[in-house]
Design a protein around this motif. Structure first.
Motif, PDB file in Angstrom:
ATOM      1  N   TRP A 118      53.458  28.451  54.713  1.00  0.00           N
ATOM      2  CA  TRP A 118      53.256  29.261  53.508  1.00  0.00           C
ATOM      3  C   TRP A 118      52.890  30.680  53.925  1.00  0.00           C
ATOM      4  N   VAL A 119      53.488  31.662  53.234  1.00  0.00           N
ATOM      5  CA  VAL A 119      53.334  33.064  53.608  1.00  0.00           C
ATOM      6  C   VAL A 119      52.482  33.793  52.564  1.00  0.00           C
ATOM      7  N   PHE A 120      51.538  34.609  53.056  1.00  0.00           N
ATOM      8  CA  PHE A 120      50.640  35.384  52.202  1.00  0.00           C
ATOM      9  C   PHE A 120      50.747  36.854  52.578  1.00  0.00           C
ATOM     10  N   ASP A 121      50.759  37.733  51.561  1.00  0.00           N
ATOM     11  CA  ASP A 121      50.969  39.152  51.863  1.00  0.00           C
ATOM     12  C   ASP A 121      50.032  40.102  51.119  1.00  0.00           C
ATOM     13  N   ARG A 122      49.064  39.574  50.350  1.00  0.00           N
ATOM     14  CA  ARG A 122      48.175  40.445  49.579  1.00  0.00           C
ATOM     15  C   ARG A 122      46.767  39.873  49.535  1.00  0.00           C
ATOM     16  N   PHE A 123      45.796  40.789  49.385  1.00  0.00           N
ATOM     17  CA  PHE A 123      44.433  40.428  49.018  1.00  0.00           C
ATOM     18  C   PHE A 123      44.254  40.662  47.526  1.00  0.00           C
ATOM     19  N   SER A 124      43.426  39.849  46.908  1.00  0.00           N
ATOM     20  CA  SER A 124      43.085  40.042  45.500  1.00  0.00           C
ATOM     21  C   SER A 124      41.589  39.868  45.293  1.00  0.00           C
ATOM     22  N   PHE A 125      41.005  40.752  44.492  1.00  0.00           N
ATOM     23  CA  PHE A 125      39.653  40.550  43.957  1.00  0.00           C
ATOM     24  C   PHE A 125      39.868  40.110  42.522  1.00  0.00           C
ATOM     25  N   TYR A 126      39.438  38.903  42.178  1.00  0.00           N
ATOM     26  CA  TYR A 126      39.856  38.312  40.908  1.00  0.00           C
ATOM     27  C   TYR A 126      38.687  37.809  40.064  1.00  0.00           C
ATOM     28  N   VAL A 127      38.988  37.633  38.785  1.00  0.00           N
ATOM     29  CA  VAL A 127      38.060  37.021  37.841  1.00  0.00           C
ATOM     30  C   VAL A 127      38.305  35.515  37.838  1.00  0.00           C
ATOM     31  N   MET A 128      37.241  34.748  37.998  1.00  0.00           N
ATOM     32  CA  MET A 128      37.357  33.297  38.004  1.00  0.00           C
ATOM     33  C   MET A 128      37.559  32.765  36.589  1.00  0.00           C
ATOM     34  N   GLY A 129      38.455  31.773  36.480  1.00  0.00           N
ATOM     35  CA  GLY A 129      38.710  31.118  35.214  1.00  0.00           C
ATOM     36  C   GLY A 129      38.329  29.647  35.278  1.00  0.00           C
ATOM     37  N   GLU A 130      39.067  28.822  34.558  1.00  0.00           N
ATOM     38  CA  GLU A 130      38.804  27.383  34.492  1.00  0.00           C
ATOM     39  C   GLU A 130      38.822  26.771  35.888  1.00  0.00           C
ATOM     40  N   ASN A 131      37.772  26.019  36.219  1.00  0.00           N
ATOM     41  CA  ASN A 131      37.666  25.360  37.523  1.00  0.00           C
ATOM     42  C   ASN A 131      37.823  26.336  38.683  1.00  0.00           C
ATOM     43  N   GLY A 132      37.371  27.592  38.491  1.00  0.00           N
ATOM     44  CA  GLY A 132      37.441  28.571  39.560  1.00  0.00           C
ATOM     45  C   GLY A 132      38.814  29.173  39.771  1.00  0.00           C
ATOM     46  N   ALA A 133      39.714  29.001  38.802  1.00  0.00           N
ATOM     47  CA  ALA A 133      41.082  29.497  38.935  1.00  0.00           C
ATOM     48  C   ALA A 133      41.122  31.022  39.049  1.00  0.00           C
ATOM     49  N   HIS A 134      42.242  31.520  39.564  1.00  0.00           N
ATOM     50  CA  HIS A 134      42.489  32.959  39.714  1.00  0.00           C
ATOM     51  C   HIS A 134      43.037  33.450  38.370  1.00  0.00           C
ATOM     52  N   ALA A 135      42.132  33.836  37.461  1.00  0.00           N
ATOM     53  CA  ALA A 135      42.521  34.113  36.086  1.00  0.00           C
ATOM     54  C   ALA A 135      43.001  35.535  35.847  1.00  0.00           C
ATOM     55  N   GLU A 136      42.478  36.495  36.623  1.00  0.00           N
ATOM     56  CA  GLU A 136      42.827  37.896  36.383  1.00  0.00           C
ATOM     57  C   GLU A 136      42.592  38.708  37.652  1.00  0.00           C
ATOM     58  N   ILE A 137      43.538  39.573  37.990  1.00  0.00           N
ATOM     59  CA  ILE A 137      43.374  40.453  39.145  1.00  0.00           C
ATOM     60  C   ILE A 137      42.564  41.674  38.746  1.00  0.00           C
ATOM     61  N   LEU A 138      41.464  41.905  39.468  1.00  0.00           N
ATOM     62  CA  LEU A 138      40.702  43.142  39.289  1.00  0.00           C
ATOM     63  C   LEU A 138      41.222  44.236  40.211  1.00  0.00           C
ATOM     64  N   GLU A 139      41.417  43.875  41.471  1.00  0.00           N
ATOM     65  CA  GLU A 139      41.916  44.800  42.486  1.00  0.00           C
ATOM     66  C   GLU A 139      42.874  44.031  43.390  1.00  0.00           C
ATOM     67  N   GLU A 140      43.890  44.731  43.848  1.00  0.00           N
ATOM     68  CA  GLU A 140      44.898  44.093  44.708  1.00  0.00           C
ATOM     69  C   GLU A 140      45.274  45.060  45.821  1.00  0.00           C
ATOM     70  N   ARG A 141      45.419  44.527  47.039  1.00  0.00           N
ATOM     71  CA  ARG A 141      45.774  45.346  48.188  1.00  0.00           C
ATOM     72  C   ARG A 141      46.766  44.583  49.067  1.00  0.00           C
ATOM     73  N   ALA A 142      47.667  45.311  49.699  1.00  0.00           N
ATOM     74  CA  ALA A 142      48.489  44.710  50.746  1.00  0.00           C
ATOM     75  C   ALA A 142      47.587  44.296  51.901  1.00  0.00           C
ATOM     76  N   LEU A 143      48.000  43.275  52.649  1.00  0.00           N
ATOM     77  CA  LEU A 143      47.196  42.857  53.791  1.00  0.00           C
ATOM     78  C   LEU A 143      47.064  43.982  54.811  1.00  0.00           C
ATOM     79  N   ALA A 144      48.144  44.717  54.984  1.00  0.00           N
ATOM     80  CA  ALA A 144      48.143  45.809  55.960  1.00  0.00           C
ATOM     81  C   ALA A 144      48.680  47.068  55.288  1.00  0.00           C
ATOM     82  N   PRO A 145      47.840  47.791  54.545  1.00  0.00           N
ATOM     83  CA  PRO A 145      48.296  48.991  53.842  1.00  0.00           C
ATOM     84  C   PRO A 145      48.862  50.020  54.814  1.00  0.00           C
ATOM     85  N   ARG A 146      49.916  50.680  54.393  1.00  0.00           N
ATOM     86  CA  ARG A 146      50.541  51.723  55.231  1.00  0.00           C
ATOM     87  C   ARG A 146      49.834  53.037  55.046  1.00  0.00           C
TER      88      ARG A 146
END
Length: 208
Positions: free
Chosen positions: A180-208
């Motif tokens: 499985w491939v991952f390419d971003r970081f997210s700071f998120y709002v927790m939802g039901e059962n700790g789900a990723h309900a909303e992105i507050l901030e998002e960044r590439a893993l390696a910003p240019r």
């Protein structure tokens, strides 16, 4: 005011879709909760989550974590498959390379001073936690840190016996991609059962 937030790795578009389909296939006639979707509860790998005080600045902290991680543009994690976790959880288990351990350690160190420790769930039943998980929960309000860190994509939750049967039968019913491939970081709002309900901030893993 207490805010329930988390930091996660987000999968590439292709693997986001694959995770959504995998949840549906594993659940079958017993849909797992909450449902994953591309514009709702996103598939993700939690690095850390919990209750935070207003002193936390998500944008500034995420920038610090990204800079310190020195990660490649994409992180590929292998998966041993679908696993059961007490109580009632169905996870897509993932490997725990040194890079993820480093990222979590940095994240915990950065965010721990902002934790609202009064909001930790003192009544939570931890009887089926491992000793490392109990220590982690008591210290940080989150079950999976340090020795207890268990990278995974949460496929959802079901009634206990249903979850166990879904995991038992999954190898016979479902093809699980081995990487499985991952390419971003997210700071998120927790939802039901700790789900990723909303992105507050998002960044590439390696910003240019």
């Amino acid at each position: 005011m207490t805010r329930w937030l988390g930091i996660a790795l987000l999968p590439s578009a292709e693997h986001r879709t694959a995770a959504i389909h995998l949840q549906q296939e594993v659940g079958g006639d017993h849909p797992l909760r909450p449902p994953l979707s591309p514009d709702g509860n996103l598939p993700h790998v939690t690095v850390f989550q919990g209750p935070f005080l207003d002193s936390l600045d998500p944008a500034a902290e995420l920038d610090r974590i990204v800079a310190g991680a020195d990660a490649p543009e994409r992180i590929t994690l292998t998966s041993p498959g679908v696993v059961y976790q007490p109580t009632g959880w169905v996870f897509l288990s993932l490997e725990r390379p040194a890079l993820l351990e480093k990222i979590q350690q940095m994240t915990v160190e950065a965010l721990a001073p902002h934790l609202d420790r009064a909001a930790f769930d003192a009544a939570k039943d931890v009887s089926r936690f491992s000793e490392d998980e109990r220590v982690s929960f008591e210290r940080y309000g989150y079950r999976y840190t340090g020795a207890a860190y268990a990278p995974h994509i949460t496929l959802g939750r079901a009634e206990e016996t249903v979850a166990q049967e879904l995991v038992r039968s999954a190898p016979e019913r479902v093809h699980v991609p081995g990487a499985w491939v991952f390419d971003r970081f997210s700071f998120y709002v927790m939802g039901e059962n700790g789900a990723h309900a909303e992105i507050l901030e998002e960044r590439a893993l390696a910003p240019r």
